[in-house]
Design an enzyme around this catalytic site. Sequence first.
Site, PDB file in Angstrom:
ATOM      1  N   ASP A   8      27.531 -58.086 -29.617  1.00 32.30           N
ATOM      2  CA  ASP A   8      27.406 -59.475 -29.169  1.00 32.30           C
ATOM      3  C   ASP A   8      28.728 -60.249 -29.337  1.00 32.30           C
ATOM      4  O   ASP A   8      29.207 -60.432 -30.460  1.00 32.30           O
ATOM      5  CB  ASP A   8      26.324 -60.214 -29.971  1.00 32.30           C
ATOM      6  CG  ASP A   8      24.977 -59.495 -29.980  1.00 32.30           C
ATOM      7  OD1 ASP A   8      24.940 -58.269 -29.756  1.00 32.30           O
ATOM      8  OD2 ASP A   8      23.966 -60.166 -30.243  1.00 32.30           O
ATOM      9  N   GLU A  39      25.357 -61.993 -24.916  1.00 29.94           N
ATOM     10  CA  GLU A  39      24.325 -63.038 -25.041  1.00 29.94           C
ATOM     11  C   GLU A  39      24.773 -64.287 -25.801  1.00 29.94           C
ATOM     12  O   GLU A  39      24.130 -65.325 -25.685  1.00 29.94           O
ATOM     13  CB  GLU A  39      23.053 -62.471 -25.694  1.00 29.94           C
ATOM     14  CG  GLU A  39      23.213 -62.189 -27.164  1.00 29.94           C
ATOM     15  CD  GLU A  39      21.955 -62.463 -27.989  1.00 29.94           C
ATOM     16  OE1 GLU A  39      20.910 -62.763 -27.414  1.00 29.94           O
ATOM     17  OE2 GLU A  39      22.052 -62.368 -29.214  1.00 29.94           O
ATOM     18  N   ASN A  40      25.876 -64.179 -26.579  1.00 33.19           N
ATOM     19  CA  ASN A  40      26.356 -65.348 -27.342  1.00 33.19           C
ATOM     20  C   ASN A  40      27.757 -65.779 -26.912  1.00 33.19           C
ATOM     21  O   ASN A  40      28.468 -66.459 -27.667  1.00 33.19           O
ATOM     22  CB  ASN A  40      26.392 -65.039 -28.844  1.00 33.19           C
ATOM     23  CG  ASN A  40      25.076 -64.507 -29.374  1.00 33.19           C
ATOM     24  OD1 ASN A  40      24.975 -63.325 -29.699  1.00 33.19           O
ATOM     25  ND2 ASN A  40      24.071 -65.356 -29.437  1.00 33.19           N
ATOM     26  N   HIS A  68      19.047 -64.699 -26.221  1.00 36.55           N
ATOM     27  CA  HIS A  68      19.771 -65.890 -25.729  1.00 36.55           C
ATOM     28  C   HIS A  68      20.157 -65.776 -24.251  1.00 36.55           C
ATOM     29  O   HIS A  68      20.996 -66.549 -23.768  1.00 36.55           O
ATOM     30  CB  HIS A  68      21.022 -66.131 -26.572  1.00 36.55           C
ATOM     31  CG  HIS A  68      20.723 -66.539 -27.980  1.00 36.55           C
ATOM     32  ND1 HIS A  68      20.120 -67.742 -28.293  1.00 36.55           N
ATOM     33  CD2 HIS A  68      20.910 -65.900 -29.166  1.00 36.55           C
ATOM     34  CE1 HIS A  68      19.962 -67.820 -29.615  1.00 36.55           C
ATOM     35  NE2 HIS A  68      20.426 -66.714 -30.170  1.00 36.55           N
ATOM     36  N   HIS A 153      17.802 -54.823 -28.414  1.00 37.03           N
ATOM     37  CA  HIS A 153      18.152 -56.079 -29.057  1.00 37.03           C
ATOM     38  C   HIS A 153      16.986 -56.513 -29.939  1.00 37.03           C
ATOM     39  O   HIS A 153      15.996 -57.055 -29.457  1.00 37.03           O
ATOM     40  CB  HIS A 153      18.429 -57.111 -27.959  1.00 37.03           C
ATOM     41  CG  HIS A 153      19.192 -58.293 -28.430  1.00 37.03           C
ATOM     42  ND1 HIS A 153      20.559 -58.276 -28.579  1.00 37.03           N
ATOM     43  CD2 HIS A 153      18.793 -59.523 -28.816  1.00 37.03           C
ATOM     44  CE1 HIS A 153      20.966 -59.461 -29.007  1.00 37.03           C
ATOM     45  NE2 HIS A 153      19.913 -60.231 -29.174  1.00 37.03           N
ATOM     46  N   HIS A 180      24.087 -58.977 -35.605  1.00 36.73           N
ATOM     47  CA  HIS A 180      25.476 -59.413 -35.746  1.00 36.73           C
ATOM     48  C   HIS A 180      26.193 -58.846 -36.964  1.00 36.73           C
ATOM     49  O   HIS A 180      27.230 -59.372 -37.365  1.00 36.73           O
ATOM     50  CB  HIS A 180      25.576 -60.947 -35.763  1.00 36.73           C
ATOM     51  CG  HIS A 180      25.292 -61.580 -34.443  1.00 36.73           C
ATOM     52  ND1 HIS A 180      25.724 -62.854 -34.099  1.00 36.73           N
ATOM     53  CD2 HIS A 180      24.632 -61.135 -33.353  1.00 36.73           C
ATOM     54  CE1 HIS A 180      25.316 -63.153 -32.872  1.00 36.73           C
ATOM     55  NE2 HIS A 180      24.645 -62.122 -32.402  1.00 36.73           N
TER      56      HIS A 180
HETATM   57 FE   LIG Z   1      23.459 -62.107 -30.625  1.00 35.91          FE
HETATM   58 FE   LIG Z   2      20.151 -62.006 -30.247  1.00 33.72          FE
END
Ligand SMILES: [Fe+2]
Ligand SMILES: [Fe+2]
Length: 274
Positions: A8, A39-40, A68, A153, A180
């Site tokens: 991510d 996604e981030n 996200h 995920h 993460h």
């Molecule tokens: Fe993430």
């Molecule tokens: Fe996530």
Amino acid sequence: MRLLFLGDVVGRTGRRAVLDTLPKLRERYKLDFVIVNGENAAGGFGITEAILEDLLDAGADAVTLGNHAFDQKEALVYIERQPRLIRPLNFPKGTPGRGTGLFKAKNGADVLVINALGRVFMADLDCPFRAIDSEITACTLKTGADAILVDFHAEATSEKQALGVFLDGRVSAVVGTHTHSPTADERVLPNGTAFISDVGMCGDYNSVLGMDTDEPVNRFLTRIPRERFQPSDGPATVTGLAIEIDDATGLAMWTKGLRLGGVLEPTEPLVWVE
Ligand SMILES: [Fe+2]
Ligand SMILES: [Fe+2]
């Protein structure tokens, strides 16, 4: 074939590090295919079309998502014209975009990319195990695709490990994302699927999940939100998983976690098998 998955990408510092490092990694390791979880990427929440295009230009062949996925509302529209952006497969029927994609790698191989969300401590979506199973039944390893990579995920390590076992020998790799923080359990499972519980993020690890620490600590202490989460902007570590796939079988021969830059101990240079 040589495949790299990057975790991510969080905020500006994560983007900068990936845009700077990925072209060098592609060149240095003669990578055939690269997947990046995005996604981030936009301020920690979702991804814009401009950022997606930057990641593709830097050498990503596919960009996967997660919980996200649609935090940037524009993604609900532009995802339809961006086949390389893959959102979770097990979202409700009718969700814009697609949960899988079949792409040509640099060596000419066809790579199937699948993104799915876990359900433990997360939203109650369709069963990811069954959703993935029907995709790889329709497009099996070696007859439908030369390699199959699953970005799972999910929050719970148990769910990720169970999916690894469930798919072992039927896909090239199951890569965990979302928490993460890179785990040290990367390996090739008994039937030939590369696996890691979580690949980590590309972001500033002097943080809480890539965010400035003040507000997360405040919320744990007081339970009262004071401000929005802000991405932490210190030097980012590029974190990923390198996978060498046997062209004959589509299964993994070798896998190794990658950490580069920022505050984590670096793992370079990677010694690939021949
Ligand atoms: Fe993430
Ligand atoms: Fe996530």
